[in-house]
Design a protein around this motif. Structure first.
Motif, PDB file in Angstrom:
ATOM      1  N   ALA A 250       0.839  -1.194   0.000  1.00 26.48           N
ATOM      2  CA  ALA A 250       0.000   0.000   0.000  1.00 26.48           C
ATOM      3  C   ALA A 250       0.870   1.238   0.000  1.00 26.48           C
ATOM      4  CB  ALA A 250      -0.890   0.007   1.241  1.00 26.48           C
ATOM      5  N   MET A 251       0.442   2.258  -0.760  1.00 28.11           N
ATOM      6  CA  MET A 251       1.166   3.522  -0.632  1.00 28.11           C
ATOM      7  C   MET A 251       0.323   4.719  -1.010  1.00 28.11           C
ATOM      8  SD  MET A 251       3.841   3.974  -3.753  1.00 28.11           S
ATOM      9  CE  MET A 251       3.523   3.359  -5.379  1.00 28.11           C
ATOM     10  N   ASP A 252       0.698   5.822  -0.395  1.00 25.06           N
ATOM     11  CA  ASP A 252       0.174   7.105  -0.798  1.00 25.06           C
ATOM     12  C   ASP A 252       0.982   7.493  -2.034  1.00 25.06           C
ATOM     13  OD1 ASP A 252      -0.227   9.779  -1.270  1.00 25.06           O
ATOM     14  OD2 ASP A 252      -0.104  10.377   0.841  1.00 25.06           O
ATOM     15  N   ALA A 253       0.343   7.435  -3.184  1.00 26.75           N
ATOM     16  CA  ALA A 253       1.063   7.673  -4.434  1.00 26.75           C
ATOM     17  C   ALA A 253       0.647   9.009  -5.041  1.00 26.75           C
ATOM     18  CB  ALA A 253       0.816   6.528  -5.406  1.00 26.75           C
TER      19      ALA A 253
ATOM     20  N   ASP B  66       2.236  11.719  -5.003  1.00 27.11           N
ATOM     21  CA  ASP B  66       3.403  12.251  -5.708  1.00 27.11           C
ATOM     22  C   ASP B  66       3.510  11.585  -7.088  1.00 27.11           C
ATOM     23  OD1 ASP B  66       6.110  13.343  -6.116  1.00 27.11           O
ATOM     24  OD2 ASP B  66       6.676  11.230  -5.867  1.00 27.11           O
ATOM     25  N   LEU B  67       3.612  12.409  -8.120  1.00 28.63           N
ATOM     26  CA  LEU B  67       3.554  11.895  -9.487  1.00 28.63           C
ATOM     27  C   LEU B  67       4.664  10.890  -9.795  1.00 28.63           C
ATOM     28  CD1 LEU B  67       2.283  11.929 -12.302  1.00 28.63           C
ATOM     29  CD2 LEU B  67       3.708  13.907 -12.846  1.00 28.63           C
ATOM     30  N   LYS B  68       5.880  11.199  -9.347  1.00 30.32           N
ATOM     31  CA  LYS B  68       6.992  10.310  -9.695  1.00 30.32           C
ATOM     32  C   LYS B  68       6.833   8.943  -9.053  1.00 30.32           C
ATOM     33  CE  LYS B  68      10.148  13.222  -8.663  1.00 30.32           C
ATOM     34  NZ  LYS B  68      11.421  13.617  -8.093  1.00 30.32           N
ATOM     35  N   THR B  69       6.303   8.937  -7.843  1.00 34.77           N
ATOM     36  CA  THR B  69       6.062   7.677  -7.156  1.00 34.77           C
ATOM     37  C   THR B  69       5.145   6.799  -8.001  1.00 34.77           C
ATOM     38  OG1 THR B  69       6.199   8.839  -5.076  1.00 34.77           O
ATOM     39  CG2 THR B  69       5.150   6.694  -5.028  1.00 34.77           C
ATOM     40  N   ARG B  70       4.099   7.441  -8.506  1.00 34.69           N
ATOM     41  CA  ARG B  70       3.145   6.703  -9.319  1.00 34.69           C
ATOM     42  C   ARG B  70       3.800   6.171 -10.593  1.00 34.69           C
ATOM     43  NH1 ARG B  70      -1.164  10.630 -10.789  1.00 34.69           N
ATOM     44  NH2 ARG B  70      -0.317  11.965  -9.153  1.00 34.69           N
ATOM     45  N   LEU B  71       4.485   7.077 -11.292  1.00 30.85           N
ATOM     46  CA  LEU B  71       5.049   6.695 -12.590  1.00 30.85           C
ATOM     47  C   LEU B  71       6.093   5.592 -12.456  1.00 30.85           C
ATOM     48  CD1 LEU B  71       5.297  10.230 -14.253  1.00 30.85           C
ATOM     49  CD2 LEU B  71       3.630   8.422 -14.752  1.00 30.85           C
ATOM     50  N   ALA B  72       6.950   5.716 -11.447  1.00 34.52           N
ATOM     51  CA  ALA B  72       8.015   4.722 -11.301  1.00 34.52           C
ATOM     52  C   ALA B  72       7.433   3.345 -10.998  1.00 34.52           C
ATOM     53  CB  ALA B  72       8.978   5.141 -10.189  1.00 34.52           C
ATOM     54  N   ALA B  73       6.284   3.335 -10.328  1.00 34.70           N
ATOM     55  CA  ALA B  73       5.700   2.044  -9.961  1.00 34.70           C
ATOM     56  C   ALA B  73       4.852   1.446 -11.071  1.00 34.70           C
ATOM     57  CB  ALA B  73       4.869   2.197  -8.690  1.00 34.70           C
ATOM     58  N   MET B  74       4.458   2.265 -12.055  1.00 38.91           N
ATOM     59  CA  MET B  74       3.562   1.685 -13.066  1.00 38.91           C
ATOM     60  C   MET B  74       4.110   1.612 -14.482  1.00 38.91           C
ATOM     61  SD  MET B  74       0.500   4.556 -13.479  1.00 38.91           S
ATOM     62  CE  MET B  74       0.053   4.704 -11.782  1.00 38.91           C
ATOM     63  N   LEU B  75       5.056   2.480 -14.865  1.00 42.12           N
ATOM     64  CA  LEU B  75       5.478   2.463 -16.265  1.00 42.12           C
ATOM     65  C   LEU B  75       6.493   1.384 -16.631  1.00 42.12           C
ATOM     66  CD1 LEU B  75       5.564   6.284 -17.226  1.00 42.12           C
ATOM     67  CD2 LEU B  75       3.884   4.578 -17.936  1.00 42.12           C
ATOM     68  N   PRO B  76       7.585   1.226 -15.867  1.00 46.17           N
ATOM     69  CA  PRO B  76       8.593   0.235 -16.294  1.00 46.17           C
ATOM     70  C   PRO B  76       8.106  -1.211 -16.183  1.00 46.17           C
ATOM     71  CG  PRO B  76       9.525   1.848 -14.773  1.00 46.17           C
ATOM     72  CD  PRO B  76       8.037   1.993 -14.699  1.00 46.17           C
ATOM     73  N   LEU B  77       8.800  -2.075 -16.892  1.00 48.77           N
ATOM     74  CA  LEU B  77       8.427  -3.490 -16.909  1.00 48.77           C
ATOM     75  C   LEU B  77       8.699  -4.166 -15.555  1.00 48.77           C
ATOM     76  CD1 LEU B  77       7.143  -5.119 -19.143  1.00 48.77           C
ATOM     77  CD2 LEU B  77       9.407  -5.875 -19.862  1.00 48.77           C
ATOM     78  N   ASN B  78       9.661  -3.602 -14.812  1.00 51.36           N
ATOM     79  CA  ASN B  78       9.979  -4.161 -13.500  1.00 51.36           C
ATOM     80  C   ASN B  78       9.719  -3.134 -12.418  1.00 51.36           C
ATOM     81  OD1 ASN B  78      11.325  -6.530 -14.733  1.00 51.36           O
ATOM     82  ND2 ASN B  78      12.743  -4.938 -15.433  1.00 51.36           N
ATOM     83  N   CYS B  79       9.151  -3.581 -11.319  1.00 54.32           N
ATOM     84  CA  CYS B  79       8.947  -2.671 -10.201  1.00 54.32           C
ATOM     85  C   CYS B  79       9.612  -3.245  -8.969  1.00 54.32           C
ATOM     86  CB  CYS B  79       7.446  -2.474  -9.939  1.00 54.32           C
ATOM     87  SG  CYS B  79       7.113  -1.491  -8.458  1.00 54.32           S
ATOM     88  N   VAL B  80      10.464  -2.434  -8.336  1.00 55.79           N
ATOM     89  CA  VAL B  80      11.063  -2.854  -7.078  1.00 55.79           C
ATOM     90  C   VAL B  80      10.392  -2.070  -5.958  1.00 55.79           C
ATOM     91  CG1 VAL B  80      13.135  -2.879  -5.651  1.00 55.79           C
ATOM     92  CG2 VAL B  80      13.277  -3.472  -8.080  1.00 55.79           C
ATOM     93  N   ALA B  81       9.820  -2.773  -5.028  1.00 57.72           N
ATOM     94  CA  ALA B  81       9.166  -2.132  -3.892  1.00 57.72           C
ATOM     95  C   ALA B  81      10.043  -2.298  -2.662  1.00 57.72           C
ATOM     96  CB  ALA B  81       7.804  -2.768  -3.662  1.00 57.72           C
ATOM     97  N   LEU B  82      10.363  -1.194  -2.027  1.00 54.80           N
ATOM     98  CA  LEU B  82      11.134  -1.283  -0.791  1.00 54.80           C
ATOM     99  C   LEU B  82      10.152  -1.223   0.368  1.00 54.80           C
ATOM    100  CD1 LEU B  82      13.958   1.307  -1.682  1.00 54.80           C
ATOM    101  CD2 LEU B  82      13.966  -1.182  -2.036  1.00 54.80           C
ATOM    102  N   LEU B  83      10.254  -2.177   1.276  1.00 47.63           N
ATOM    103  CA  LEU B  83       9.312  -2.202   2.393  1.00 47.63           C
ATOM    104  C   LEU B  83       9.986  -2.676   3.682  1.00 47.63           C
ATOM    105  CD1 LEU B  83       6.200  -1.879   3.087  1.00 47.63           C
ATOM    106  CD2 LEU B  83       6.134  -4.377   2.980  1.00 47.63           C
TER     107      LEU B  83
END
Ligand code: SF4
Ligand code: SF4
Lengths: 187, 762
Positions: A98-101, A103-120
């Motif tokens: 879950a995240m407060d997304a 912030d635009l960059k947060t959203r874009l980085a998590a949805m556009l690239p083929l790979n997403c790395v989530a730090l938790l």
């Protein structure tokens, strides 16, 4: 539920939903782990800054390892192989992030690239969605763009055949950070 | 009667083998995975919570809409309340025009389909791009319709999709699913990055915070609401819930019921405008929420149909619907398909548009069992049917049959007796009619019909009513038409078994048809008339219990009569008093033989519970049913009657009649009664509770749908390896005997009463 059980449940649920959970002992190990797992996935990385990203020295480590790092710009994350984003919470019941997304960059980085790395960080794993909602309500006003992510993007629209990675990431890697060697990183 | 064009659509869908195959495979797998994903969860309490939240919201849309609007506006967004489709379309078009938008990316939205937005925008030079993979494929195929609410392109084989993509790209594309998904990603990414506006629907809208909640697996809603600088969300009033925490139970049920997933990959919650790239730099996105009425507030004001607004659009009702599985969403014809779809269509489109789709419901009630919003869909479909009939009238044939004959019991009985005399040349002395020359031959295709009995039960009753010296109970037998005129032997079995239990049974001669054919045809007038006649007749019997052996009749007496006569001071109380006395035959036997003694145990399957159930039954009265069951009993049976070879138990499989299980809830009681019989072994068939396709006049109106439903049932019955099929509904007896007869099968179909009657004292 004890915290260890929450972590175990979060991990198994997330993996059942197609994410890969990569535990590391503490923030000190994040950077080297990233270098190791990202190398085969392409060298272009979109990175969203956060206190955790800074303490962990992610940018420096990736830079030294030969990655090109994007942190801004009109085309942010559009050409990147991987987006790296810190999430706010994990939900044990469903293996959800879950995240407060807002912030635009947060959203874009998590949805556009083929790979997403989530730090938790592990201490942010909660039992269920209700607890996570409570946590945000406790912070004050409700986020403008709130996101729950469970596993990679998927479709079964053609012949009910499950296919991973349609519009969103095809790979979701969760770096689950233990509290070894560092304080808590509340956001 | 259904329109010609509608009938043609049914025909086409039934003939489409790949569609049928795909839907069947999906539905079969769905039932299993749905069970799994709900395992360990309290579905009943979950659906109660959802129903309560949504029902409460539906009773105060105006208040919630205001609160929602204030919350969105406080964040800087705009809310437009659209009275109808035209207002919504025009508003959205104006927003697009103001921004000089040429291309729009859309994330799947029923509401936008409902208002025919795509065509409207296209005519005005704006191109909407569907981004949900299935929707996009369908968009590339002009003239193609979605066939399912959640999986609109489930009917397309991959080869077809490959052809569509090849045409679009102007280069050959292999029918490789993974690769085709990649192509879609690549092509649609271009649209996301260049479109001037994104349009989404919403799964939930929270009044408290002004939040819209969108669930997707593909992630297209996230892109459509993030990348373009303008976002328009089209939200029906029925998506409103009061508080942010109300989303929790809905999010728990929606993906589980929809696609049997614990949660969708993405749940996006948008509250007011958020940052976005606007031309040169980061700015604040423009957010418009179109709150769509289009019949919803009218529906909310309707005391009967308000319930349908609880729907969370999971489509599980259609996934389990035996009719939908055959004909698909393409037949229903409007945006929302299945039983619930016909109800929504009546309000969002018009009653006329709903007339054909509603008629497809066979009333099996399977949908109501799984609906996570606790909507009584078949009940609402019946209410809708009544309104259709009130407005359009009955077709000539139906009018004649119902008003002219069924509503006049004396005439009907005379006609039936005449038919019994005249049918000789048709039946060739056999108890089944193989062909019905007087009607369409399709009526008997795949199913023989019963001949009309030479002597109806009402004439045999006097011989059966030997007075008992000290009866335990006085019962009036309400036989219903099928037992009376087609299967009087079931009635005789009822007399025999109840007599054995010390019950004095009487047959009130004035009883008439229960009115179910009229009720299910939407003919309330005839139903009311018959209800009164039956109440008077049954009161005259001065019995403690009114016993039926037909669940459809039982439902009519117990539930429909009080409802039909509610508000009528002279009849309301009498209807309720009668309803309280009605008891199903098998239920009564269970009680008389001691079923009351112990709490009901877990459902018994495959006969392994036999001992336990037997004990339960016998603790009551000294083993009243502890008899040796010899199906070779005293009655003269047609050749092929099963005899019990040595001490081998007779294998009996149980077919759950829809009304018996889902209205009366007696499915386990019946199993317990059968398991209590020595010499019987209960073996479960696959899908025992799946409809047999009878549905009364349904099998005459839609023989082409009824038949394949029956075929599947027969396959399961035969595969069970049983020698006898036990059922508790004479309608199912008719359907199954007819079907097995045409298959040339030696399997026997028996009403539970007949089986018990065959079980003799040692
Ligand atoms: S009652 Fe049966 S036939 Fe009617 S909509 Fe529900 S599942 Fe379909
Ligand atoms: S009526 Fe019930 S089962 Fe059908 S779509 Fe709506 S919520 Fe789901």
């Amino acid at each position: 539920m004890r915290h260890a059980e929450l972590i175990a449940s979060f991990t198994s649920q997330a993996e059942a939903m197609g994410a890969r959970v990569i535990p590391v002992a503490g923030p000190g190990e994040v950077a080297s782990k990233l270098v190791e797992i990202l190398r085969p996935l392409g060298l272009k990385v979109a990175l969203v800054d956060s206190p955790l990203v800074q303490t962990a020295g992610v940018e420096k480590a990736l830079g030294q390892a030969g990655f090109s790092i994007e942190k801004d710009g009109a085309c942010f994350a559009r050409q990147a192989d991987t987006g790296i984003v810190e999430f706010d919470y994990g939900i044990a019941e469903t293996g959800t992030l879950a995240m407060d997304a807002t912030d635009l960059k947060t959203r874009l980085a998590a949805m556009l690239p083929l790979n997403c790395v989530a730090l938790l960080p592990v201490e942010r794993v909660r039992a269920n969605l209700t607890e996570v909602i409570d946590a945000y309500l406790g912070r004050g006003s409700w986020p403008g763009y709130f996101t729950l992510v469970t596993g990679p993007s998927r479709t079964a629209d053609i012949e009910r055949s499950l296919t991973i990675g349609v519009h969103g990431p095809e790979r979701l890697l969760i770096i689950l950070i233990g509290d070894n060697g560092g304080g808590h990183h509340g956001r | 009667m259904a329109g010609k064009e509608f009938k043609q659509r049914i025909r086409r869908a039934l003939d489409n083998a790949s569609l049928r195959g795909a839907l069947e495979r999906f539905a079969d797998a769905y039932i299993v995975s749905r069970e799994q994903v709900y395992a360990g969860r309290d579905f009943e309490s979950l659906r109660q919570r959802i129903a309560a939240i949504k029902a409460d919201a539906a009773s105060r849309y105006e208040e919630l809409a205001e609160q929602f609007t204030r919350a969105v506006e406080a964040r800087g967004g705009k809310v437009f309340r659209a009275k109808d489709a035209a207002a919504a379309r025009e508003y959205i078009y104006q927003v697009a025009r103001e921004h000089g938008v040429t291309d729009i990316v859309k994330s799947k939205s029923f509401a936008s389909e409902e208002i025919h937005l795509n065509a409207y925008l296209q005519e005005r030079g704006i191109t909407p791009h569907e981004t949900d993979l299935a929707e996009w494929i369908l968009q590339l195929m002009p003239g193609e319709r979605p066939s399912h609410m959640v999986m609109p392109a489930i009917h397309l084989p991959k080869e077809e999709v490959a052809r569509v993509f090849s045409r679009y790209l102007n280069e050959p594309v292999e029918p490789d699913i993974k690769n085709m998904v990649r192509i879609a990603r690549r092509e649609l990414r271009k649209k996301f990055l260049t479109a001037g506006m994104g349009i989404s629907g919403a799964n939930i809208a929270v009044a408290e915070t002004g939040t819209i909640v969108i669930c997707t697996n593909e992630g297209n809603a996230r892109l459509a609401t993030t990348v373009p600088p303008v976002h328009v969300a089209i939200v029906g009033y029925e998506k409103l819930v009061p508080g942010i925490k109300d989303i929790v139970p809905i999010l728990e049920a929606l993906p589980r019921s929809g696609t049997a997933q614990p949660i969708t990959s993405y749940v996006t919650m948008i509250t007011g405008p958020v940052p976005a790239w606007k031309g040169e730099g980061e700015g604040i996105k423009e957010l418009h929420v179109v709150l769509l009425d289009n019949g919803r507030t009218r529906m909310a004001a309707d005391p009967v149909f308000k319930e349908a607004l609880q729907c969370i659009r999971c489509a599980s009702c259609t996934n389990v619907c035996p009719v939908f599985q055959l004909v698909s969403g393409q037949v229903y014809g409007y945006i929302y398909s299945g039983g619930i779809g016909s109800i929504l269509t009546a309000f969002f489109n018009s009653l006329e548009d709903a007339a054909d789709p509603q008629s497809l419901c066979i009333g099996c009630r399977r949908c109501a069992e799984v609906c996570p919003a606790q909507i009584n869909i078949p009940e609402l479909v019946l209410k809708l049917r009544e309104r259709v009939v009130r407005k359009q009238g009955l077709s000539r044939g139906y009018r004649l049959a119902l008003h002219g004959v069924v509503a006049r019991p004396k005439l009907m009985h005379t006609l039936l007796r005449a038919a019994a005399r005249l049918q000789g040349p048709v039946t060739h002395g056999r108890p089944l009619i193989r062909h019905l020359p007087l009607f369409f031959s399709s009526l008997t295709e795949g199913r023989s019909l019963p001949a009309i009995a030479g002597r109806p039960l009402r004439d045999r009753a006097k011989d059966l009513e030997r007075p008992l010296s000290k009866p335990r109970l006085r019962a009036a037998f309400y036989s219903g038409c099928v037992i009376d005129f087609a299967y009087p032997e079931i009635g005789e079995a009822v007399y025999k078994v109840l007599g054995r239990e010390g019950v004095q049974v009487v047959f009130p001669q004035e009883q008439a048809c229960c009115g179910a054919p009229a009720t299910y045809a939407g003919d309330r007038e005839t139903a009311v008339k018959l209800a009164k006649q039956n109440i008077a007749a049954l009161e005259g019997a001065r019995a403690e219990v009114v016993v039926t052996a037909c669940p459809t009749c039982a439902v009519a007496l117990k539930k429909d009569f009080p409802e039909l006569l509610a508000g009528d001071p002279a009849w309301e109380g009498r209807a309720q008093a009668l309803a309280a006395k009605v008891k199903d035959f098998t239920e009564l036997v269970h009680e008389l033989t001691g079923g009351r003694q112990g709490p009901f145990g877990p459902p018994g399957g495959n006969g392994e519970k036999k001992q336990g159930a037997g004990e339960g039954l016998e603790t009551g009265r000294q083993g009243s049913l502890d008899r040796q069951c010899t199906t070779s009993g005293r009655r003269a049976e047609p050749p092929g009657e099963l005899t019990q070879a040595g001490n081998q138990a007779v294998k009996v499989t149980y077919h759950d009649s829809c009304h018996f299980k889902r209205h009366l809830g007696l499915d386990q009681v019946a199993r317990r009664v059968l398991q209590g019989q020595t010499g019987l072994e209960l073996v479960e068939m696959k899908e025992s509770d799946r409809c047999c396709g009878f549905g009364g006049s349904y099998s005459i109106k839609y023989p082409e749908i009824s038949r394949p439903i029956l075929e599947r049932k027969l396959k399961n019955i035969v595969a069970s390896g049983a020698e006898v099929v036990a059922v508790d509904c004479p309608g199912c007896v008719l359907q199954l005997r007819g079907g097995l007869d045409q298959l040339g099968s030696a399997m026997q179909v028996k009403h539970t009463a007949e089986i018990l009657a065959d079980c003799e004292d040692e």
